[in-house]
Enzyme design. Structure first.
Site, short mmCIF file in Angstrom:
data_model
loop_
_atom_site.label_atom_id
_atom_site.label_comp_id
_atom_site.label_asym_id
_atom_site.label_seq_id
_atom_site.Cartn_x
_atom_site.Cartn_y
_atom_site.Cartn_z
N CYS A 1 -5.63 -9.58 2.27
CA CYS A 1 -6.73 -8.79 2.83
C CYS A 1 -7.98 -9.58 3.22
CB CYS A 1 -7.12 -7.68 1.86
SG CYS A 1 -5.85 -6.40 1.77
N VAL B 1 0.84 -1.21 0.00
CA VAL B 1 0.00 0.00 0.00
C VAL B 1 0.88 1.25 0.00
CG1 VAL B 1 -1.61 1.36 1.41
CG2 VAL B 1 -2.03 -1.06 1.03
N ASP C 1 10.35 3.50 6.29
CA ASP C 1 10.15 2.10 6.68
C ASP C 1 11.25 1.72 7.65
OD1 ASP C 1 8.26 -0.25 5.13
OD2 ASP C 1 9.81 -0.92 6.57
N PHE D 1 -16.85 -10.42 -9.39
CA PHE D 1 -16.68 -11.30 -8.23
C PHE D 1 -17.62 -12.49 -8.27
CE2 PHE D 1 -13.54 -9.74 -5.18
CZ PHE D 1 -13.10 -8.66 -5.91
P1 NAD Z 1 3.15 -4.69 3.99
O1 NAD Z 1 3.47 -5.74 5.00
O2 NAD Z 1 3.43 -4.94 2.56
O3 NAD Z 1 3.92 -3.35 4.40
C1 NAD Z 1 3.94 -2.83 5.67
C2 NAD Z 1 5.28 -2.12 5.88
O4 NAD Z 1 5.25 -1.40 7.10
C3 NAD Z 1 6.48 -3.07 5.98
O5 NAD Z 1 7.44 -2.72 5.00
C4 NAD Z 1 7.01 -2.83 7.41
O6 NAD Z 1 8.42 -2.93 7.48
C5 NAD Z 1 6.56 -1.42 7.68
N1 NAD Z 1 6.44 -1.05 9.08
C6 NAD Z 1 5.85 -1.71 10.08
N2 NAD Z 1 5.94 -1.01 11.24
C7 NAD Z 1 6.61 0.12 10.94
C8 NAD Z 1 7.01 1.25 11.72
N3 NAD Z 1 6.73 1.35 13.02
N4 NAD Z 1 7.70 2.24 11.11
C9 NAD Z 1 7.99 2.15 9.79
N5 NAD Z 1 7.62 1.11 9.01
C10 NAD Z 1 6.94 0.11 9.59
O7 NAD Z 1 1.62 -4.34 4.22
P2 NAD Z 1 0.55 -3.86 3.10
O8 NAD Z 1 0.08 -5.00 2.29
O9 NAD Z 1 1.10 -2.66 2.43
O10 NAD Z 1 -0.67 -3.45 4.04
C11 NAD Z 1 -0.62 -2.30 4.85
C12 NAD Z 1 -2.02 -2.04 5.40
O11 NAD Z 1 -2.89 -1.71 4.32
C13 NAD Z 1 -2.67 -3.23 6.10
O12 NAD Z 1 -3.47 -2.76 7.17
C14 NAD Z 1 -3.56 -3.81 5.04
O13 NAD Z 1 -4.65 -4.50 5.58
C15 NAD Z 1 -4.02 -2.58 4.31
N6 NAD Z 1 -4.41 -2.81 2.92
C16 NAD Z 1 -3.66 -3.60 2.11
C17 NAD Z 1 -4.02 -3.79 0.79
C18 NAD Z 1 -3.21 -4.68 -0.12
O14 NAD Z 1 -3.68 -4.94 -1.23
N7 NAD Z 1 -2.04 -5.14 0.28
C19 NAD Z 1 -5.17 -3.16 0.28
C20 NAD Z 1 -5.91 -2.34 1.11
C21 NAD Z 1 -5.52 -2.17 2.44
#
Ligand code: NAD
Length: 432
Positions: A262, A11, A30, A251
């Site tokens: 998700c 995201v 990050d 869907f």
């Molecule tokens: P991800 O695991 O790919 O990325 C999260 C990142 O956050 C990691 O790189 C991690 O190192 C970093 N991180 C964690 N704690 C941290 C901190 N304290 N300081 C700095 N960096 C930190 O996760 P994602 O798939 O991008 O999902 C993120 C959020 O978005 C989740 O809540 C998810 O449910 C939501 N979301 C994801 C999607 C999707 O398609 N992946 C879609 C909609 C919503």
């Protein structure tokens, strides 16, 4: 606008790239040093179509920067987005909030001037209040508002979805915060429906939407099971249903069950929130248990094909949870592979993007092929688990020449059953 984004994952990274392309000054933060080093040396850390060009353009113009320093990303920012993970707790299945809480505590220390703190991560209802109090505790002088801005992008289409959102939902309880968000999303004015709601409604909209989509997938999967027994064709059924504008055609693709980072996590979190609030969310509970059972049932279909020779080579096409991504988190493909491995299956797999991530999960318990034809060589059954277009376009004459036994279990219905049977394959799809 100056924007800091905390969390540079599936995201955070596309969002950062998109906001920089719109003209903002973006700093992506990050705590994973390795990720930041890669990004700073011009290497992408994940696969997303269309990401690379915009990443290069905006890093070259320095509109987009990467750092491990919270101070560097937050100080002077007009808006700070939290986009860290909210994975399921291994036991309770509730969203694990430790990363959100840590980010809130840490960012609080570097807020300067009025700042809007946005939760982009998918978070349980009431998280905005918790983030707000954590920031106050750690920086009582801070001048800020906390806004919920749920993310609806689809992996594999993240850049497309950033620039063409169906809707932008903004959960802001103050006028001042709403104005900052209006400014950020000015380029979308008149093009996209912007919905301003209460913060708690916004947090709920994300879970309610994902749970609804998961139920829709589970529904058509159950219809597919029914069609197999009743002699109907699930595609004809889905087409007939989808023409009803109240239902819609999307869907309604049957498959091996929903997965990805998700839907499983968000349905479980929503169900947990229902239980915590004493509300029965029985449809969601049924989709969760039915979807879990489906993976084992799908593996059973494969095992049935090699009953007489359990060590027969199984070729697997596809490991990612869907096409267009390298993400294997909660991938139905990986779960089916896992089920097969419980029976010591002999698997050789190929995926155009996801083999590196798959190897992190199953290591050398399976073999990896360099292309789909090599995977099929000497196989006694070919199992299709991800809907990559490459597989749909495969030269099946070539596959036919490679396989030891002409047997296909197509859990994504990518191939034409009549064509396959005419070529001499035993072919099993889903729901027809
Ligand atoms: P991800 O695991 O790919 O990325 C999260 C990142 O956050 C990691 O790189 C991690 O190192 C970093 N991180 C964690 N704690 C941290 C901190 N304290 N300081 C700095 N960096 C930190 O996760 P994602 O798939 O991008 O999902 C993120 C959020 O978005 C989740 O809540 C998810 O449910 C939501 N979301 C994801 C999607 C999707 O398609 N992946 C879609 C909609 C919503």
């Amino acid at each position: 606008m100056k924007v800091g984004i905390i969390g540079t994952g599936y995201v955070g990274l596309p969002t950062g790239v998109g906001l920089a392309e719109l003209g903002n000054e973006v700093v992506c933060i990050d705590k994973d040093e390795n990720k930041i080093n890669m990004l700073n040396s011009g290497q992408l850390t994940l696969f997303e179509g269309g990401l690379e060009g915009l990443f290069r353009k905006n890093t070259a113009s320095e509109k987009l920067r990467f750092t491990t320093s919270m101070k560097e990303g937050v100080e002077g920012a007009d808006l700070v987005m939290i986009a860290v993970g909210t994975p399921p707790h291994p036991v309770t299945k509730e969203a694990d909030m430790q990363y959100i809480h840590a980010a809130a505590r840490e960012l609080a220390l570097y807020l300067t001037g009025y700042t809007v703190v946005v939760t982009k991560s998918t978070v349980p209802v009431g998280t905005g209040d918790v983030v707000e109090s954590l920031i106050k505790e750690n920086n009582p002088q801070a001048d800020f508002d906390v806004v919920s801005l749920p993310e609806f992008l689809r992996e594999g289409f993240a850049i497309h979805d950033f620039f063409n959102p169906d809707r932008i939902v903004i959960g802001a309880d103050t006028e001042r915060a709403r104005n900052v968000l209006k400014e950020l999303y000015k380029p979308f004015e008149g093009k996209t429906k912007m919905l301003f709601v209460k913060r708690r409604s916004s947090e709920t909209i994300k879970y309610a939407s994902n749970a609804f989509l998961a139920i829709k997938i589970h529904y058509i999967n159950e219809m597919a099971d029914f069609c197999e027994k009743s002699g109907a064709d699930v595609y004809e059924v889905a087409q007939g249903m989808g023409l009803d504008s109240r239902i819609g055609p999307r869907f309604l693709n049957p498959g091996p069950g929903y997965g990805g980072s998700c839907f499983p996590k968000d349905t479980n979190a929503m169900a947990a929130m229902g239980r915590a609030n004493g509300v029965s969310l029985s449809l969601i509970e049924a989709a969760i248990s039915g979807n879990d059972a489906r993976k084992a049932a799908m593996a059973g279909r494969v095992l049935a094909q090699i009953k007489s020779n359990p060590q027969a080579k199984i070729a697997v096409w596809g490991l990612a949870f869907k096409d267009g991504t390298d993400d294997c988190r909660e991938s139905p493909a990986m779960q089916i592979v896992g089920e097969l491995l419980k029976h010591n299956a002999n698997i050789t797999a190929y995926d155009p993007q996801a083999m590196k991530n798959a190897a992190k999960l199953v290591g050398d318990k399976i073999k990896y092929a360099s292309d789909m034809y090599e995977a099929a060589k000497d196989a006694e059954v070919l199992v299709i688990l991800t809907e990559w277009p490459d597989f749909r376009q495969a030269d099946m004459q070539k596959v036919r020449a490679q396989m030891k036994t002409l047997n296909i279990v197509d859990l994504r219905n990518l191939l034409n059953p009549d064509d396959m049977r005419a070529m001499g394959f035993k072919y099993q799809g889903i729901g027809r």
